[in-house]
Design a protein around this motif. Structure first.
Motif, mmCIF file in Angstrom:
data_model
loop_
_atom_site.group_PDB
_atom_site.id
_atom_site.type_symbol
_atom_site.label_atom_id
_atom_site.label_comp_id
_atom_site.label_asym_id
_atom_site.label_seq_id
_atom_site.Cartn_x
_atom_site.Cartn_y
_atom_site.Cartn_z
ATOM 1 N N GLU A 64 10.057 -8.704 -5.881
ATOM 2 C CA GLU A 64 9.969 -7.966 -7.144
ATOM 3 C C GLU A 64 9.559 -8.881 -8.294
ATOM 4 O OE1 GLU A 64 13.862 -6.205 -7.189
ATOM 5 O OE2 GLU A 64 13.109 -4.321 -6.369
ATOM 6 N N GLN A 66 0.809 0.601 -5.084
ATOM 7 C CA GLN A 66 1.080 1.241 -3.786
ATOM 8 C C GLN A 66 1.531 0.219 -2.739
ATOM 9 O OE1 GLN A 66 -2.814 2.946 -2.933
ATOM 10 N NE2 GLN A 66 -3.119 1.476 -1.292
ATOM 11 N N GLU A 79 5.224 -0.629 -3.559
ATOM 12 C CA GLU A 79 6.075 0.478 -3.118
ATOM 13 C C GLU A 79 6.267 0.460 -1.603
ATOM 14 O OE1 GLU A 79 6.012 5.343 -3.102
ATOM 15 O OE2 GLU A 79 4.807 4.287 -4.590
ATOM 16 N N TYR A 80 5.190 0.200 -0.865
ATOM 17 C CA TYR A 80 5.265 0.154 0.600
ATOM 18 C C TYR A 80 6.242 -0.923 1.057
ATOM 19 C CZ TYR A 80 3.685 -0.184 5.451
ATOM 20 O OH TYR A 80 3.623 -0.220 6.823
ATOM 21 N N ASP A 124 9.848 -0.078 0.123
ATOM 22 C CA ASP A 124 10.367 0.984 0.990
ATOM 23 C C ASP A 124 10.833 0.419 2.329
ATOM 24 O OD1 ASP A 124 10.075 3.060 -0.805
ATOM 25 O OD2 ASP A 124 8.221 3.818 0.082
#
Length: 90
Positions: free
Chosen positions: A69, A78, A81-82, A85
């Protein structure tokens, strides 16, 4: 590193390198497969100057998420986020 489908419309996996007590580790994930953690050997046993991954990696998910992060500001949203997740379930 990130992997995509051939048309680059879907992310299918990633690999990231991180350190634990000055030892390098590789975290590899491919959709539909288990997360893999390997230590990276980078000594005289290297073949063709390529590091060797072995199965003795150390996995510290909270540390990895925090570092990712902090360092991912220049990566496409994206992709961030992947990865997050995948790491949230660890």
């Amino acid at each position: 590193y990130y992997w995509y489908t051939q048309d680059k419309s879907v992310i299918t996996g990633f690999q990231m390198i991180y350190s634990v007590n000055d030892a390098k580790m590789a975290l590899t994930f491919e959709t539909g497969k288990k997360l893999k953690i390997h230590a990276i050997e980078s000594d005289d046993r290297m073949v063709s100057h390529s590091p060797i991954l072995n199965g003795k990696g150390i996995f510290l998910p909270q540390q990895i998420r925090k570092e990712f992060e902090e360092r991912s500001s220049n990566i496409e949203p994206q992709l961030i986020e992947y990865v997050l997740d995948v790491l949230k379930d660890c």
